[in-house]
Scaffold this motif. Structure first.
Motif, PDB file in Angstrom:
ATOM      1  N   GLY A   1     122.177  69.570   4.953  1.00 36.27           N
ATOM      2  CA  GLY A   1     123.616  69.803   4.884  1.00 36.27           C
ATOM      3  C   GLY A   1     124.405  68.989   5.895  1.00 36.27           C
ATOM      4  O   GLY A   1     125.624  68.981   5.870  1.00 36.27           O
ATOM      5  N   HIS A   2     123.721  68.315   6.798  1.00 32.66           N
ATOM      6  CA  HIS A   2     124.377  67.524   7.832  1.00 32.66           C
ATOM      7  C   HIS A   2     123.861  66.082   7.827  1.00 32.66           C
ATOM      8  O   HIS A   2     123.810  65.430   8.867  1.00 32.66           O
ATOM      9  N   GLU A   3     123.487  65.589   6.647  1.00 32.57           N
ATOM     10  CA  GLU A   3     122.903  64.260   6.538  1.00 32.57           C
ATOM     11  C   GLU A   3     123.854  63.171   7.002  1.00 32.57           C
ATOM     12  O   GLU A   3     123.436  62.189   7.619  1.00 32.57           O
ATOM     13  N   ASP A   4     125.143  63.351   6.725  1.00 34.16           N
ATOM     14  CA  ASP A   4     126.118  62.331   7.124  1.00 34.16           C
ATOM     15  C   ASP A   4     126.219  62.235   8.647  1.00 34.16           C
ATOM     16  O   ASP A   4     126.301  61.138   9.204  1.00 34.16           O
ATOM     17  N   GLN A   5     126.164  63.363   9.338  1.00 32.90           N
ATOM     18  CA  GLN A   5     126.207  63.350  10.802  1.00 32.90           C
ATOM     19  C   GLN A   5     124.929  62.740  11.380  1.00 32.90           C
ATOM     20  O   GLN A   5     124.974  62.014  12.377  1.00 32.90           O
TER      21      GLN A   5
END
Length: 64
Positions: free
Chosen positions: A13-17
């Motif tokens: 859920g935090h792949e972009d970060q």
């Protein structure tokens, strides 16, 4: 469960970060080595992003 599996679970859920962090770390290494190993750093960044799943769109199905 391997360490990589645990990291993937934490980053879900935090792949972009995670991708931004990988880019920032690679830029720091390039800066400290004055770009001497930039090709190797870029390859490492790409492979790590693939492993963590931060290189694909959210609408893409997960890889097996």
């Amino acid at each position: 469960m391997s360490a990589l599996d645990k990291i993937k679970k934490m980053l879900k859920g935090h792949e972009d970060q995670a991708g931004k962090g990988i880019d920032k770390a690679g830029d720091m290494v390039d800066d400290r080595t004055q770009g001497k190993y930039s090709k190797h750093v870029d390859t490492g960044q790409d492979k790590l992003k693939q492993q963590l799943g931060s290189d694909r769109d959210r609408n893409d199905p997960p890889r097996a």
